[in-house]
Design an enzyme around this catalytic site. Structure first.
Site, short mmCIF file in Angstrom:
data_model
loop_
_atom_site.label_atom_id
_atom_site.label_comp_id
_atom_site.label_asym_id
_atom_site.label_seq_id
_atom_site.Cartn_x
_atom_site.Cartn_y
_atom_site.Cartn_z
N LEU A 64 67.65 48.65 36.93
CA LEU A 64 68.46 49.27 37.97
C LEU A 64 67.59 49.91 39.05
O LEU A 64 66.41 50.18 38.82
CB LEU A 64 69.39 50.31 37.33
CG LEU A 64 70.38 49.70 36.30
CD1 LEU A 64 71.01 50.78 35.43
CD2 LEU A 64 71.45 48.89 37.02
N PRO A 65 68.17 50.20 40.23
CA PRO A 65 67.35 50.58 41.39
C PRO A 65 66.70 51.96 41.34
O PRO A 65 65.62 52.14 41.90
CB PRO A 65 68.35 50.52 42.56
CG PRO A 65 69.46 49.66 42.09
CD PRO A 65 69.56 49.89 40.62
N THR A 93 62.20 51.27 37.06
CA THR A 93 61.13 52.21 37.39
C THR A 93 61.78 53.44 38.02
O THR A 93 62.34 53.36 39.12
CB THR A 93 60.12 51.60 38.37
OG1 THR A 93 59.49 50.47 37.75
CG2 THR A 93 59.06 52.62 38.76
N LYS A 168 53.52 53.38 34.48
CA LYS A 168 53.89 52.52 35.61
C LYS A 168 53.52 53.16 36.95
O LYS A 168 52.92 52.51 37.81
CB LYS A 168 55.39 52.22 35.56
CG LYS A 168 55.96 51.47 36.77
CD LYS A 168 55.40 50.08 36.89
CE LYS A 168 55.88 49.37 38.16
NZ LYS A 168 57.29 48.96 38.09
N LYS A 243 58.47 53.13 47.03
CA LYS A 243 59.28 53.85 46.04
C LYS A 243 58.40 54.37 44.91
O LYS A 243 58.50 55.54 44.50
CB LYS A 243 60.36 52.92 45.48
CG LYS A 243 61.10 53.48 44.27
CD LYS A 243 61.90 52.41 43.54
CE LYS A 243 62.40 52.90 42.19
NZ LYS A 243 63.08 51.84 41.42
#
Length: 288
Positions: A64-65, A93, A168, A243
Site C-alpha cells: 500500500l502507498p 514502505t 529499508k 518518499k
C-alpha cells in the site's frame, strides 16, 4: 496456501501473480478496477473489498502507498476479519512508528504480523526476485517466510517489529547518496575529457565500486543496461525515492541521528521531483 493480497499497483500486481505461479490461491483486492482485472488475468480471484478477500485465508499480504492507508486497512478491513490463525505481512514502505502501531494492534487480537518492505523495484516484483527485509518475532517470521520466498530471491530477518522498515529506509538513504555521488563523478570525468565508458571500466573495478555504478549505471550507453538506456522510464521512480528519503529523515530526527548527506540528498531529490517525479531516480544525472 490461501492468501489475500491487498494493493495491486505496479509492485503488488507482479507480486500477487508470482504467488499464483508458486501454486497459491490468491484472493486479490484493489480500489482500482483495472488492477483487479489484471490480477484476474494473472490467475487471482478478485474481490470488491479487502474484508471479503481476507475470509478464510492462511495469510494476508499488503502493498500500500503510505502508513495512513496501511493503518486504516488493517484496523478496518483485516484485523477481526481474517482468521486469527492467518499471518499478516505488510510489504509497504511506511514509517517505523506506524508499522509498530499496526503490529501491536494485530498482536493484541492474537495475530502474527511482520513488516516486510522490499528492495528491487517493478522488474524484480514481476520477476520474483525481490529482497524482503522482515521485522517481527521469530515465530511470525517463520510463518511469513514461505509466502515471501514465492515472491523474492532473499528473505532476511532484520529483527523485531519495525526493523524491516528501518532497514529499508536506511538502505534507500544510502542508495540515494551513492547515486548522486556516482552521477557527479561520471559527469565530472566526462567534462574533464575522460570517456565515460573508460571511467566506468576503471571505477567499477577499483575503490569507486558501488551498486549505483556497477548495477544501475546512470549514464545512457555506459556500463550495464539500466533505465538510463530507456530515457529513465521504468525502474524506481524519483517520487518513491523522495518518499523514502522523507521517511528516513523523519526517523533520523526521532532517533537523534546525524544524517547530513541524507538531508542533502532529500533536498536534491525534492527539487528534481518537482518536474520529474515519474522518472527513474538515476535521472538525477540530468541535473548535472
Amino acid at each position: 496456501m490461501k492468501i489475500a493480497f491487498i494493493g495491486l499497483g505496479n509492485m503488488g500486481g507482479g507480486m500477487a501473480a508470482n504467488l499464483v505461479k508458486a501454486g497459491h490461491s490468491v484472493r486479490a483486492f484493489d480500489l482500482s478496477t483495472p488492477a483487479r482485472e489484471a490480477a484476474e488475468a494473472a490467475g487471482c480471484a478478485a474481490f470488491d473489498s479487502a474484508k471479503t478477500a481476507c475470509e478464510g485465508v492462511d495469510a494476508v499480504v499488503s502493498m500500500l502507498p503510505n502508513g495512513a492507508i496501511v493503518k486504516a486497512v488493517y484496523e478496518n478491513e483485516v484485523i477481526g476479519h481474517a482468521p486469527h490463525t492467518a499471518v499478516l505481512i505488510d510489504c509497504s514502505t511506511i514509517d517505523v512508528a506506524t508499522a509498530r502501531e499496526v503490529a501491536d494492534a494485530a498482536h493484541a487480537q492474537g495475530y502474527k504480523m511482520v513488516d516486510a518492505p522490499v528492495s528491487g523495484g517493478i522488474a524484480a516484483a514481476a520477476g520474483g526476485t525481490l529482497t524482503f527485509m522482515v521485522g517481527g518475532e521469530v515465530h511470525a517470521f517463520d510463518a511469513a517466510k514461505p509466502v515471501l520466498e514465492a515472491m523474492g530471491k532473499a528473505v532476511i530477518h532484520a529483527g523485531a517489529v519495525g526493523a524491516g522498515q528501518t532497514a529499508k529506509i536506511c538502505n534507500n538513504m544510502l542508495l540515494a547518496i551513492t547515486m548522486i555521488g556516482t552521477a557527479e563523478a561520471m559527469k565530472m570525468a566526462q567534462k574533464l575529457g575522460l570517456d565515460p565508458q573508460k571511467f566506468y571500466e576503471i571505477s567499477s573495478q577499483s575503490s569507486g565500486y558501488n551498486w549505483s555504478l556497477n548495477a544501475y549505471t546512470p549514464m545512457p550507453g555506459v556500463g550495464v543496461e539500466s533505465p538510463a538506456d530507456r530515457d529513465y522510464q521504468g525502474g524506481f521512480a524519483t517520487g518513491l525515492m523522495l518518499k523514502d528519503l522523507r521517511l528516513a529523515m523523519e526517523a533520523a530526527e526521532g532517533a537523534g541521528a546525524n544524517t547530513p548527506l541524507g538531508a542533502h540528498a532529500r533536498e536534491i531529490y525534492e527539487e528534481f521531483a518537482e518536474d520529474n517525479a515519474a522518472l527513474d531516480f538515476s535521472g538525477i544525472i540530468k541535473t548535472l
